[in-house]
Design a protein around this motif. Structure first.
Motif, PDB file in Angstrom:
ATOM      1  N   ARG A   3       5.312   2.059   0.375  1.00  0.00           N
ATOM      2  CA  ARG A   3       5.672   2.532  -1.029  1.00  0.00           C
ATOM      3  C   ARG A   3       4.727   4.035  -0.842  1.00  0.00           C
ATOM      4  NH1 ARG A   3       2.528  -1.726  -4.960  1.00  0.00           N
ATOM      5  NH2 ARG A   3       0.954  -0.703  -3.006  1.00  0.00           N
ATOM      6  N   THR A  30      -2.995  -8.041   7.999  1.00  0.00           N
ATOM      7  CA  THR A  30      -2.637  -7.899   6.696  1.00  0.00           C
ATOM      8  C   THR A  30      -1.383  -8.196   6.056  1.00  0.00           C
ATOM      9  OG1 THR A  30      -4.856  -6.768   6.126  1.00  0.00           O
ATOM     10  CG2 THR A  30      -3.213  -7.209   4.838  1.00  0.00           C
ATOM     11  N   LEU A  35       0.937  -8.279   2.476  1.00  0.00           N
ATOM     12  CA  LEU A  35       0.376  -7.506   2.204  1.00  0.00           C
ATOM     13  C   LEU A  35       1.448  -6.451   1.883  1.00  0.00           C
ATOM     14  CD1 LEU A  35      -2.865  -9.271   1.811  1.00  0.00           C
ATOM     15  CD2 LEU A  35      -1.587  -9.995  -0.206  1.00  0.00           C
ATOM     16  N   VAL A  37      -0.074  -3.615   1.190  1.00  0.00           N
ATOM     17  CA  VAL A  37      -1.251  -2.514   1.893  1.00  0.00           C
ATOM     18  C   VAL A  37      -1.490  -2.411   2.750  1.00  0.00           C
ATOM     19  CG1 VAL A  37      -3.016  -4.581   0.836  1.00  0.00           C
ATOM     20  CG2 VAL A  37      -3.355  -2.050   0.790  1.00  0.00           C
ATOM     21  N   GLU A  40       1.036  -0.490   4.186  1.00  0.00           N
ATOM     22  CA  GLU A  40       1.059   1.410   4.053  1.00  0.00           C
ATOM     23  C   GLU A  40      -0.567   1.494   4.571  1.00  0.00           C
ATOM     24  OE1 GLU A  40       0.668   2.453   0.156  1.00  0.00           O
ATOM     25  OE2 GLU A  40       1.797   0.958  -0.733  1.00  0.00           O
ATOM     26  N   THR A  98      -7.142  -1.522  -0.189  1.00  0.00           N
ATOM     27  CA  THR A  98      -6.488  -1.217  -1.347  1.00  0.00           C
ATOM     28  C   THR A  98      -6.020  -0.379  -1.475  1.00  0.00           C
ATOM     29  OG1 THR A  98      -8.587  -0.075  -2.093  1.00  0.00           O
ATOM     30  CG2 THR A  98      -8.532  -2.170  -2.877  1.00  0.00           C
ATOM     31  N   PRO A  99      -5.252  -0.209  -2.095  1.00  0.00           N
ATOM     32  CA  PRO A  99      -4.405   1.306  -1.836  1.00  0.00           C
ATOM     33  C   PRO A  99      -4.889   2.773  -2.004  1.00  0.00           C
ATOM     34  CG  PRO A  99      -2.952  -0.346  -3.935  1.00  0.00           C
ATOM     35  CD  PRO A  99      -4.509  -1.120  -3.356  1.00  0.00           C
ATOM     36  N   TRP A 115      -0.419   8.106  -4.619  1.00  0.00           N
ATOM     37  CA  TRP A 115      -0.863   6.863  -4.255  1.00  0.00           C
ATOM     38  C   TRP A 115       0.437   5.978  -5.558  1.00  0.00           C
ATOM     39  CZ3 TRP A 115      -4.674   3.699  -6.611  1.00  0.00           C
ATOM     40  CH2 TRP A 115      -5.285   4.155  -7.429  1.00  0.00           C
ATOM     41  N   ALA A 117      -0.644   2.735  -7.203  1.00  0.00           N
ATOM     42  CA  ALA A 117      -1.940   1.419  -7.509  1.00  0.00           C
ATOM     43  C   ALA A 117      -0.916  -0.290  -7.742  1.00  0.00           C
ATOM     44  CB  ALA A 117      -2.295   1.994  -9.031  1.00  0.00           C
ATOM     45  N   ARG A 118      -1.601  -0.806  -7.621  1.00  0.00           N
ATOM     46  CA  ARG A 118      -0.900  -2.224  -7.433  1.00  0.00           C
ATOM     47  C   ARG A 118      -0.456  -2.705  -8.663  1.00  0.00           C
ATOM     48  NH1 ARG A 118      -6.220  -4.861  -4.885  1.00  0.00           N
ATOM     49  NH2 ARG A 118      -5.511  -4.714  -2.543  1.00  0.00           N
ATOM     50  N   ASP A 119      -0.497  -1.215  -9.634  1.00  0.00           N
ATOM     51  CA  ASP A 119       0.418  -1.716 -11.534  1.00  0.00           C
ATOM     52  C   ASP A 119       1.598  -1.546 -10.922  1.00  0.00           C
ATOM     53  OD1 ASP A 119       0.194   0.391 -11.911  1.00  0.00           O
ATOM     54  OD2 ASP A 119      -1.743  -0.244 -13.797  1.00  0.00           O
ATOM     55  N   GLY A 120       1.771  -1.016 -10.131  1.00  0.00           N
ATOM     56  CA  GLY A 120       3.091   0.044  -9.737  1.00  0.00           C
ATOM     57  C   GLY A 120       2.881   2.389 -10.389  1.00  0.00           C
TER      58      GLY A 120
END
Length: 132
Positions: A3, A30, A35, A37, A40, A98-99, A115, A117-120
């Motif tokens: 991503r 993972t 997942l 991440v 990534e 983590t991202p 990068w 984040a998990r919230d996009g």
């Protein structure tokens, strides 16, 4: 699926040989858990230069490295990059799963990377310093 930004626009990174195998296994486990991440982390490992020796590793963010980075207009933040079981956000110990942990891995002082984040939300960070 990775991503983050396309590989061609990412900065050159280096991973210590001593961590490469463990990180590859961690990424695979993972990914198997579905997942993002993990994907990534695997993508970063695949494009990384593997380095031998502590002298070269001292100039790049490795597992256990303490680094200071800056995002946007925020104040610089100092964190230590660690394996998941050692993570503690209150102690500024950031997991490589983590991202932002994946984004920091292998960078040197002065490098920047974008990068997601998990919230996009997309963020860009710049490494201010790398310590041991």
């Amino acid at each position: 699926m990775n991503r983050n930004t396309p590989t061609s626009s990412k900065p050159v990174i280096a991973i210590r040989e001593a961590d490469y195998g463990r990180l590859t296994a961690l990424a695979q486990v993972t990914i198997d858990k579905d997942l993002a991440v993990g994907d990534e982390l695997m993508a970063e490992l695949e494009r990384a230069t593997v380095i031998v020796g502590e002298v070269a590793a001292c100039r790049t963010i490795q597992m256990g490295s303490t680094t200071t980075y800056k995002t946007g207009t925020s104040e610089p933040r100092t964190v230590t990059l660690v394996y998941p079981g050692e993570a503690d956000i209150e102690a500024n110990r950031i997991s490589v799963l983590t991202p932002i942990g994946v984004a920091l891995l292998g960078l040197s002082k002065g490098q920047s990377i974008s990068w997601i984040a998990r919230d996009g939300t997309t963020h860009t960070l710049k490494v201010v310093s790398v310590g041991k």
